[in-house]
Design a protein around this motif. Structure first.
Motif, PDB file in Angstrom:
ATOM      1  N   ALA A   1      46.401  93.061 145.208  1.00 63.19           N
ATOM      2  CA  ALA A   1      45.633  92.200 144.489  1.00 63.19           C
ATOM      3  C   ALA A   1      44.139  92.657 144.574  1.00 63.19           C
ATOM      4  N   ALA A   2      43.765  93.113 145.621  1.00 64.62           N
ATOM      5  CA  ALA A   2      42.366  93.337 145.857  1.00 64.62           C
ATOM      6  C   ALA A   2      42.023  94.561 144.691  1.00 64.62           C
ATOM      7  N   THR A   3      43.153  95.634 144.757  1.00 67.49           N
ATOM      8  CA  THR A   3      42.777  96.665 143.786  1.00 67.49           C
ATOM      9  C   THR A   3      42.831  96.378 142.451  1.00 67.49           C
ATOM     10  N   VAL A   4      43.683  95.401 141.823  1.00 65.16           N
ATOM     11  CA  VAL A   4      43.739  95.013 140.715  1.00 65.16           C
ATOM     12  C   VAL A   4      42.417  94.139 140.228  1.00 65.16           C
ATOM     13  N   ALA A   5      42.014  93.388 141.090  1.00 60.57           N
ATOM     14  CA  ALA A   5      40.738  92.577 140.943  1.00 60.57           C
ATOM     15  C   ALA A   5      39.624  93.563 140.702  1.00 60.57           C
ATOM     16  N   PHE A   6      39.605  94.580 141.556  1.00 58.54           N
ATOM     17  CA  PHE A   6      38.401  95.584 141.559  1.00 58.54           C
ATOM     18  C   PHE A   6      38.653  96.308 140.220  1.00 58.54           C
ATOM     19  N   VAL A   7      39.738  96.830 139.813  1.00 56.32           N
ATOM     20  CA  VAL A   7      40.011  97.349 138.366  1.00 56.32           C
ATOM     21  C   VAL A   7      39.297  96.441 137.183  1.00 56.32           C
ATOM     22  N   VAL A   8      39.694  95.123 137.390  1.00 59.05           N
ATOM     23  CA  VAL A   8      39.515  94.091 136.235  1.00 59.05           C
ATOM     24  C   VAL A   8      38.078  94.051 136.170  1.00 59.05           C
ATOM     25  N   TRP A   9      37.379  93.888 137.663  1.00 59.49           N
ATOM     26  CA  TRP A   9      35.833  93.771 137.552  1.00 59.49           C
ATOM     27  C   TRP A   9      35.173  94.924 136.947  1.00 59.49           C
ATOM     28  N   ALA A  10      35.673  96.207 137.363  1.00 54.06           N
ATOM     29  CA  ALA A  10      34.889  97.380 136.965  1.00 54.06           C
ATOM     30  C   ALA A  10      35.103  97.612 135.508  1.00 54.06           C
ATOM     31  N   VAL A  11      36.177  97.311 134.899  1.00 55.92           N
ATOM     32  CA  VAL A  11      36.420  97.540 133.577  1.00 55.92           C
ATOM     33  C   VAL A  11      35.597  96.366 132.765  1.00 55.92           C
ATOM     34  N   THR A  12      35.427  95.345 133.057  1.00 52.69           N
ATOM     35  CA  THR A  12      34.527  94.251 132.466  1.00 52.69           C
ATOM     36  C   THR A  12      33.075  94.302 132.604  1.00 52.69           C
ATOM     37  N   VAL A  13      32.696  94.909 133.752  1.00 52.96           N
ATOM     38  CA  VAL A  13      31.150  95.024 134.235  1.00 52.96           C
ATOM     39  C   VAL A  13      30.979  96.299 133.641  1.00 52.96           C
ATOM     40  N   ARG A  14      31.408  97.248 134.004  1.00 52.95           N
ATOM     41  CA  ARG A  14      31.160  98.772 133.848  1.00 52.95           C
ATOM     42  C   ARG A  14      29.835  99.172 134.625  1.00 52.95           C
ATOM     43  N   PRO A  15      29.960  99.045 135.885  1.00 54.92           N
ATOM     44  CA  PRO A  15      28.719  99.268 136.776  1.00 54.92           C
ATOM     45  C   PRO A  15      28.237 100.704 136.592  1.00 54.92           C
ATOM     46  N   TRP A  16      28.882 101.639 136.033  1.00 50.58           N
ATOM     47  CA  TRP A  16      28.474 103.172 135.743  1.00 50.58           C
ATOM     48  C   TRP A  16      27.619 103.341 134.592  1.00 50.58           C
ATOM     49  N   VAL A  17      27.493 102.174 133.802  1.00 49.16           N
ATOM     50  CA  VAL A  17      26.829 102.450 132.468  1.00 49.16           C
ATOM     51  C   VAL A  17      25.220 101.850 132.915  1.00 49.16           C
ATOM     52  N   GLU A  18      24.543 102.698 132.437  1.00 53.62           N
ATOM     53  CA  GLU A  18      22.984 102.483 132.592  1.00 53.62           C
ATOM     54  C   GLU A  18      22.599 101.243 131.858  1.00 53.62           C
ATOM     55  N   PRO A  19      21.996 100.240 132.432  1.00 51.15           N
ATOM     56  CA  PRO A  19      21.533  99.004 131.425  1.00 51.15           C
ATOM     57  C   PRO A  19      20.407  99.256 130.635  1.00 51.15           C
ATOM     58  N   PRO A  20      20.456  98.600 129.340  1.00 54.35           N
ATOM     59  CA  PRO A  20      19.404  98.760 128.609  1.00 54.35           C
ATOM     60  C   PRO A  20      17.885  98.678 129.126  1.00 54.35           C
ATOM     61  N   SER A  21      16.976  99.461 128.673  1.00 55.62           N
ATOM     62  CA  SER A  21      15.551  99.160 129.057  1.00 55.62           C
ATOM     63  C   SER A  21      14.878  98.188 128.488  1.00 55.62           C
ATOM     64  N   GLN A  22      14.100  97.322 129.215  1.00 53.49           N
ATOM     65  CA  GLN A  22      13.696  95.814 128.815  1.00 53.49           C
ATOM     66  C   GLN A  22      12.294  96.001 129.124  1.00 53.49           C
ATOM     67  N   THR A  23      11.695  97.135 129.382  1.00 54.97           N
ATOM     68  CA  THR A  23      10.180  97.064 129.578  1.00 54.97           C
ATOM     69  C   THR A  23       9.356  97.296 128.439  1.00 54.97           C
ATOM     70  N   THR A  24      10.061  98.174 127.446  1.00 51.42           N
ATOM     71  CA  THR A  24       9.053  98.440 126.184  1.00 51.42           C
ATOM     72  C   THR A  24       9.671  97.943 125.001  1.00 51.42           C
ATOM     73  N   PRO A  25       8.753  97.328 124.181  1.00 51.12           N
ATOM     74  CA  PRO A  25       9.420  96.536 122.881  1.00 51.12           C
ATOM     75  C   PRO A  25      10.202  97.539 121.875  1.00 51.12           C
ATOM     76  N   PRO A  26      11.069  97.364 121.037  1.00 52.65           N
ATOM     77  CA  PRO A  26      11.370  98.322 120.191  1.00 52.65           C
ATOM     78  C   PRO A  26      10.443  98.684 119.026  1.00 52.65           C
ATOM     79  N   LEU A  27      10.382  99.791 118.842  1.00 52.49           N
ATOM     80  CA  LEU A  27       9.384 100.494 117.964  1.00 52.49           C
ATOM     81  C   LEU A  27       9.981 100.117 116.334  1.00 52.49           C
ATOM     82  N   THR A  28       9.337  99.621 115.767  1.00 50.44           N
ATOM     83  CA  THR A  28       9.556  99.070 114.102  1.00 50.44           C
ATOM     84  C   THR A  28       8.381  99.063 113.359  1.00 50.44           C
ATOM     85  N   GLY A  29       8.523  99.548 112.252  1.00 51.19           N
ATOM     86  CA  GLY A  29       7.421  99.709 111.176  1.00 51.19           C
ATOM     87  C   GLY A  29       6.709 100.850 111.137  1.00 51.19           C
ATOM     88  N   TRP A  30       7.305 102.096 111.512  1.00 48.79           N
ATOM     89  CA  TRP A  30       6.593 103.285 111.592  1.00 48.79           C
ATOM     90  C   TRP A  30       6.722 103.612 110.165  1.00 48.79           C
TER      91      TRP A  30
END
Length: 82
Positions: free
Chosen positions: A53-82
């Motif tokens: 049960a712990a293994t299944v819970a960990f696998v489900v959590w890892a698939v839904t959260v995907r902790p290995w993916v780098e989160p998107p950057s929130q520090t700079t605004p997107p560049l639009t209108g160039w």
């Protein structure tokens, strides 16, 4: 007590007749041993189920959260209108 005295004491103990065992002791021991084996088997199965049960819970959590993916950057605004 030196070595010869210890050896003599052990020989005296071994030469004595063994104490009498109650006749109903065997049935009690077999019953208790069977109970201990059943309990040990049940505990082992519960532990394997908890591990599964712990293994299944960990696998489900890892698939839904995907902790290995780098989160998107929130520090700079997107560049639009160039």
């Amino acid at each position: 007590m030196n070595r010869t005295e210890r050896e003599a004491a052990v020989r005296r103990l071994l030469e004595q007749t063994p104490p009498q065992v109650p006749p109903d002791l065997y049935e009690d021991v077999v019953r208790r041993g069977g109970r201990m084996l059943r309990r040990r088997t049940a505990v082992r199965r519960v532990m394997w189920l908890l591990l599964l049960a712990a293994t299944v819970a960990f696998v489900v959590w890892a698939v839904t959260v995907r902790p290995w993916v780098e989160p998107p950057s929130q520090t700079t605004p997107p560049l639009t209108g160039w």
